[in-house]
Design a protein around this motif. Structure first.
Motif, mmCIF file in Angstrom:
data_model
loop_
_atom_site.group_PDB
_atom_site.id
_atom_site.type_symbol
_atom_site.label_atom_id
_atom_site.label_comp_id
_atom_site.label_asym_id
_atom_site.label_seq_id
_atom_site.Cartn_x
_atom_site.Cartn_y
_atom_site.Cartn_z
ATOM 1 N N VAL A 199 0.840 -1.203 0.000
ATOM 2 C CA VAL A 199 0.000 0.000 0.000
ATOM 3 C C VAL A 199 0.873 1.250 0.000
ATOM 4 O O VAL A 199 0.602 2.211 -0.728
ATOM 5 C CB VAL A 199 -0.948 -0.001 1.217
ATOM 6 N N ALA A 200 1.934 1.257 0.791
ATOM 7 C CA ALA A 200 2.802 2.438 0.874
ATOM 8 C C ALA A 200 3.441 2.764 -0.470
ATOM 9 O O ALA A 200 3.561 3.936 -0.842
ATOM 10 C CB ALA A 200 3.875 2.204 1.942
ATOM 11 N N ARG A 201 3.841 1.749 -1.215
ATOM 12 C CA ARG A 201 4.480 1.988 -2.517
ATOM 13 C C ARG A 201 3.521 2.609 -3.531
ATOM 14 O O ARG A 201 3.955 3.244 -4.483
ATOM 15 C CB ARG A 201 5.040 0.675 -3.083
ATOM 16 N N SER A 202 2.238 2.446 -3.309
ATOM 17 C CA SER A 202 1.258 2.966 -4.273
ATOM 18 C C SER A 202 1.128 4.476 -4.210
ATOM 19 O O SER A 202 0.692 5.111 -5.177
ATOM 20 C CB SER A 202 -0.109 2.331 -4.011
ATOM 21 N N GLY A 203 1.464 5.067 -3.066
ATOM 22 C CA GLY A 203 1.323 6.510 -2.910
ATOM 23 C C GLY A 203 -0.098 6.962 -2.641
ATOM 24 O O GLY A 203 -0.374 8.165 -2.546
ATOM 25 N N ALA A 204 -1.036 6.032 -2.492
ATOM 26 C CA ALA A 204 -2.433 6.384 -2.250
ATOM 27 C C ALA A 204 -2.625 6.918 -0.837
ATOM 28 O O ALA A 204 -1.895 6.552 0.086
ATOM 29 C CB ALA A 204 -3.323 5.155 -2.454
ATOM 30 N N ALA A 205 -3.606 7.805 -0.677
ATOM 31 C CA ALA A 205 -4.007 8.217 0.663
ATOM 32 C C ALA A 205 -4.601 7.008 1.369
ATOM 33 O O ALA A 205 -5.243 6.163 0.743
ATOM 34 C CB ALA A 205 -5.033 9.341 0.586
#
Length: 287
Positions: A199-205
């Protein structure tokens, strides 16, 4: 008013409500935890007197209460649960406020029109997330689960809400997150730990529904990556404000009691954490 659940001691609602009432000058209002399960719910609702304004309910009571009420709001019916019961002129009315809390958190993250979203988990909180995402224009969210059988509840809610859910296995998460602006995790504490790097690598809030054990590994990873993170307590605060508006009729509560509610909740969570850390047989008790 009462906060119904089992065990009653885990419920955070009384702390939030009482702090808000004090900040608003509603000195004659109270909110107490009352032990209640699905078996005792009908009798307890039947015992409500004229002095009751209503009650808040913890899972699984929001679903169980639906057939016991005089009236149910369309949103509560579509989501599949009434987390708030308001007594109006002797009639019990079921309302749903969880979606309001998530929608407000989405706005707080600066995502007024995210376009797409990924929801982690397929339970009651995920149903609330679908309703919230619908209100900000996401009509085809992706719901990620480990077992399809765990998503039957959210599939049914999607049909009632008029949204098209794409159900996917957790192993596909990395691919599913490409270009997605927001991830709503409805998983309990610890359940999303293994997913945090992806999830962190996606850059999503990231909106993480966990209130206790904060920050979670998911929140830490997203924060280190520079992503916007909204905690579960913030969602609970927005939800509680909506409950107070419904229960008291106090329109436009807005953000007035937020600071007092957050401070009271953090104090309570800290006390619970300290209590859980006490060595066995220490004799210390928190009442």
């Amino acid at each position: 008013m009462a906060a119904l659940g089992s065990p009653a001691g885990r419920c955070l609602a009384p702390v939030l409500h009482r702090a808000a009432y004090a900040a608003m000058g509603l000195d004659d209002w109270s909110h107490e935890a009352v032990a209640c399960d699905e078996a005792t719910l009908p009798g307890l609702l039947g015992s409500f007197g004229t002095y009751w304004a209503g009650a808040t309910l913890a899972v699984p009571l929001p679903r169980a209460v639906l057939p016991l009420l005089d009236e149910v709001s369309e949103l509560a019916m579509d989501v599949g649960g009434a987390d708030t019961v308001v007594v109006r002129h002797g009639r019990s009315v079921g309302e749903h406020t969880g979606a309001h809390g998530i929608m407000s958190a989405i706005h707080q993250a600066g995502l007024t029109a995210p376009g797409s979203a990924v929801v982690l988990g397929g339970g009651a909180a995920a149903c609330s997330a679908l309703a919230a995402l619908r209100e900000v224009g996401v009509r085809e969210p992706v719901v990620v689960v480990r077992e399809r059988d765990h998503a039957l509840e959210v599939e049914a809610a999607a049909g009632r809400l008029g949204v098209s859910v794409e159900l996917r296995h957790v192993d596909e998460l990395g691919r599913l997150l490409r270009g997605v602006p927001v991830v709503v995790s409805t998983l309990p504490a610890g359940a999303a730990d293994a997913l945090a790097p992806t999830v962190a690598r996606s850059g999503a809030a990231v909106l993480d529904a966990v209130c206790s054990a904060w920050p979670t590994r998911l929140a830490k990873a997203a924060g280190f990556a520079g992503s916007t993170v909204v905690d579960g307590l913030t969602m609970r605060l927005h939800r509680t404000v909506r409950q107070i508006e419904l229960l008291t009729g106090w329109a436009g509560v807005g953000e007035l009691p937020f600071a007092a509610m957050r401070a009271a909740a953090l104090d309570e969570l800290a006390r619970r954490e300290a209590r859980s850390a006490e060595p066995a047989g220490s004799g210390g008790k928190l009442m």
